[in-house]
Design an enzyme around this catalytic site. Structure first.
Site, PDB file in Angstrom:
ATOM      1  N   LYS A  50      -4.978  -9.897  -9.918  1.00 18.69           N
ATOM      2  CA  LYS A  50      -6.245 -10.593  -9.713  1.00 18.69           C
ATOM      3  C   LYS A  50      -7.415  -9.667 -10.039  1.00 18.69           C
ATOM      4  O   LYS A  50      -7.245  -8.452 -10.092  1.00 18.69           O
ATOM      5  CB  LYS A  50      -6.341 -11.046  -8.259  1.00 18.69           C
ATOM      6  CG  LYS A  50      -6.438  -9.887  -7.263  1.00 18.69           C
ATOM      7  CD  LYS A  50      -6.747 -10.381  -5.872  1.00 18.69           C
ATOM      8  CE  LYS A  50      -7.118  -9.251  -4.939  1.00 18.69           C
ATOM      9  NZ  LYS A  50      -8.466  -8.713  -5.114  1.00 18.69           N
TER      10      LYS A  50
ATOM     11  N   LYS B 143     -12.101  -5.173  -6.858  1.00 17.69           N
ATOM     12  CA  LYS B 143     -13.150  -4.151  -6.870  1.00 17.69           C
ATOM     13  C   LYS B 143     -12.599  -2.814  -7.310  1.00 17.69           C
ATOM     14  O   LYS B 143     -13.266  -2.051  -7.979  1.00 17.69           O
ATOM     15  CB  LYS B 143     -13.741  -3.983  -5.467  1.00 17.69           C
ATOM     16  CG  LYS B 143     -14.697  -5.071  -5.087  1.00 17.69           C
ATOM     17  CD  LYS B 143     -15.455  -4.692  -3.823  1.00 17.69           C
ATOM     18  CE  LYS B 143     -15.084  -5.617  -2.690  1.00 17.69           C
ATOM     19  NZ  LYS B 143     -14.026  -5.115  -1.828  1.00 17.69           N
TER      20      LYS B 143
ATOM     21  N   LYS C  77       0.833  -1.210   0.000  1.00 13.43           N
ATOM     22  CA  LYS C  77       0.000   0.000   0.000  1.00 13.43           C
ATOM     23  C   LYS C  77       0.865   1.256   0.000  1.00 13.43           C
ATOM     24  O   LYS C  77       0.525   2.250  -0.639  1.00 13.43           O
ATOM     25  CB  LYS C  77      -0.949   0.003   1.207  1.00 13.43           C
ATOM     26  CG  LYS C  77      -2.005  -1.098   1.178  1.00 13.43           C
ATOM     27  CD  LYS C  77      -3.183  -0.744   0.271  1.00 13.43           C
ATOM     28  CE  LYS C  77      -3.973  -1.949  -0.219  1.00 13.43           C
ATOM     29  NZ  LYS C  77      -4.708  -2.668   0.824  1.00 13.43           N
TER      30      LYS C  77
HETATM   31  P1  ATP Z   1     -10.182  -4.118  -3.093  1.00 11.36           P
HETATM   32  O1  ATP Z   1      -9.632  -3.921  -4.472  1.00 11.36           O
HETATM   33  O2  ATP Z   1     -10.959  -2.957  -2.614  1.00 11.36           O
HETATM   34  O3  ATP Z   1      -9.152  -4.609  -2.100  1.00 11.36           O
HETATM   35  P2  ATP Z   1     -11.059  -6.824  -3.442  1.00 11.36           P
HETATM   36  O4  ATP Z   1     -11.688  -7.178  -4.735  1.00 11.36           O
HETATM   37  O5  ATP Z   1      -9.640  -7.237  -3.242  1.00 11.36           O
HETATM   38  O6  ATP Z   1     -11.267  -5.287  -3.238  1.00 11.36           O
HETATM   39  P3  ATP Z   1     -11.778  -7.432  -0.717  1.00 11.36           P
HETATM   40  O7  ATP Z   1     -12.918  -6.707  -0.113  1.00 11.36           O
HETATM   41  O8  ATP Z   1     -10.372  -6.987  -0.404  1.00 11.36           O
HETATM   42  O9  ATP Z   1     -11.979  -7.432  -2.314  1.00 11.36           O
HETATM   43  O10 ATP Z   1     -11.903  -8.984  -0.390  1.00 11.36           O
HETATM   44  C1  ATP Z   1     -13.152  -9.613  -0.128  1.00 11.36           C
HETATM   45  C2  ATP Z   1     -13.002 -11.106  -0.230  1.00 11.36           C
HETATM   46  O11 ATP Z   1     -12.883 -11.502  -1.604  1.00 11.36           O
HETATM   47  C3  ATP Z   1     -11.766 -11.662   0.466  1.00 11.36           C
HETATM   48  O12 ATP Z   1     -12.133 -12.855   1.125  1.00 11.36           O
HETATM   49  C4  ATP Z   1     -10.809 -11.954  -0.652  1.00 11.36           C
HETATM   50  O13 ATP Z   1      -9.979 -13.065  -0.344  1.00 11.36           O
HETATM   51  C5  ATP Z   1     -11.741 -12.320  -1.798  1.00 11.36           C
HETATM   52  N1  ATP Z   1     -11.165 -11.978  -3.104  1.00 11.36           N
HETATM   53  C6  ATP Z   1     -10.956 -10.747  -3.605  1.00 11.36           C
HETATM   54  N2  ATP Z   1     -10.460 -10.798  -4.856  1.00 11.36           N
HETATM   55  C7  ATP Z   1     -10.350 -12.119  -5.166  1.00 11.36           C
HETATM   56  C8  ATP Z   1      -9.916 -12.844  -6.328  1.00 11.36           C
HETATM   57  N3  ATP Z   1      -9.540 -12.212  -7.442  1.00 11.36           N
HETATM   58  N4  ATP Z   1      -9.949 -14.200  -6.288  1.00 11.36           N
HETATM   59  C9  ATP Z   1     -10.355 -14.855  -5.180  1.00 11.36           C
HETATM   60  N5  ATP Z   1     -10.778 -14.243  -4.056  1.00 11.36           N
HETATM   61  C10 ATP Z   1     -10.786 -12.886  -4.038  1.00 11.36           C
HETATM   62 MG    MG Z   2      -8.511  -6.623  -1.452  1.00  9.72          MG
END
Ligand code: ATP
Ligand code: MG
Length: 334
Positions: free
Chosen positions: A197, A200, A115
């Site tokens: 990956k 969001k 970060k």
């Molecule tokens: P941000 O970009 O805001 O961090 P994010 O997509 O990484 O969002 P999180 O809110 O950080 O989502 O994670 C929510 C859940 O989704 C967690 O349990 C995380 O392990 C899972 N997750 C997020 N992205 C993936 C992915 N690409 N594949 C599998 N699991 C995921």
């Molecule tokens: Mg995340």
């Protein structure tokens, strides 16, 4: 006597619409867990402020995360579905736990270092103490298990450390939470451009969201990275193609993947066909969830009712833990 189900805690940040990674990496497991455990699932709005200090529409994002979870199959009757900031006990225990967290160990956490690289203009203290807040989210409900996605892992180790440290210094209170997954379905969904990956808040064009309309899904898959041609006979399937086959395994009929694997190996593969098939299957998978989520988002009164009921249950449990923690520390003057 009824056997008490073990407590599980997990959260998702309201930083945007949910995507296939969230679904297959987290929510799919939540749906199974709601039958087997006493589940506390929350929308982590405080956590989102560490990276999104000026949220454009926090209420809207909180509502969409709730709606998309329910639309995916989470049953608010079976789990406590709540918003982190509706449980102020978390903030109080977080303050207390910060006294047991060392700046040196927090600075070494890999996600903190990431970060710092990503947002050098906003290295706030909340970012540094993120693992403390996350640990408290878990410990305050006295969770036995935490579902851990493939993109996490280390944070849970910290929660166990803080539990140990507190118990050692003040007296036994927190169970040490264990990582949990059903073993057979732990996935990490890569982004469609092959870089990182699905997420969001990053890789938007290469992430398939549960809110994406049909044509959007089709065009994203059409643009997904593949290969320039079929490889040499016997050559391993390249990562970009494997990524698409992995998505197919999740949304297509069981005979579809072997068909394209064989086509790759006998060099008859046509990526246009593969993408068309994957696009159709993906649309069939996402569209019903999207439509249910849309309908739920129209009914904000219903969503607010769910939030309130979830918060009540989460607060009652959290308040008990906090009270015991304060008593053990010696904050009990009356
Ligand atoms: P941000 O970009 O805001 O961090 P994010 O997509 O990484 O969002 P999180 O809110 O950080 O989502 O994670 C929510 C859940 O989704 C967690 O349990 C995380 O392990 C899972 N997750 C997020 N992205 C993936 C992915 N690409 N594949 C599998 N699991 C995921
Ligand atoms: Mg995340």
């Amino acid at each position: 006597m009824a056997i008490q189900k073990e407590i599980v805690v997990s959260g998702i940040r309201p930083t945007g619409n949910l995507h296939l990674g969230n679904y297959f990496g987290a929510i799919r497991n939540y749906i199974r867990m709601q039958e087997d455990f006493n589940c506390y699932f929350f929308v982590a709005d405080w956590h989102s402020l560490t990276t999104h200090p000026d949220p454009k529409d926090l209420p809207g994002n909180v509502m969409s995360v709730l709606a998309e979870n329910i639309a995916s199959g989470l049953d608010p009757e079976k789990v406590s579905l709540y918003v982190q900031s509706d449980v102020p006990e978390i903030a109080e225990l977080y303050l207390l736990m910060n006294m047991l967290a060392y700046v040196g160990e927090l600075e070494k956490v890999p996600t903190f270092k990431d970060k710092v690289r990503l947002q050098p203009e906003n290295v706030n203290a909340g970012l540094l103490t993120y693992p403390v807040l996350m640990s408290v989210d878990i410990l305050i409900q006295r969770a036995a298990k935490v579902p851990v996605g493939k993109d996490q892992g280390q944070h849970l180790e910290m929660a166990r450390n803080f539990a140990q440290r507190f118990n050692h210094r003040y007296g036994d209170l927190f169970p040490e939470p264990e990582a949990f997954n059903y073993g057979d379905n732990l996935v990490r969904i890569p982004s469609l451009d092959g870089k990182g990956k699905m997420s969001k808040s990053e890789n938007e064009m290469a992430t398939i969201y549960l809110a994406d309309e049909d044509d959007k899904i089709l065009s994203k898959i059409k643009k997904a990275k593949t290969d320039t041609g079929a490889g040499e006979p016997g050559a391993p399937i390249p990562e970009s193609v494997q990524n698409l086959l992995d998505l197919m395994k999740l949304v297509s009929a069981p005979d579809v993947v072997p068909f394209y694997e064989a086509a790759y190996h006998n060099q008859s593969i046509r990526y246009g066909d593969l993408k068309k098939q994957l696009g159709e299957d993906m649309v069939n998978f996402v569209a019903p969830i999207r439509e249910r989520a849309k309908a739920l988002q129209q009914d904000t009164e219903y969503l607010k009712k769910i939030m309130k009921a979830g918060a009540e249950k989460a607060r009652a449990n959290a308040a008990q833990t906090l009270q015991q923690a304060k008593k053990l520390i010696g904050i009990n003057y009356y």
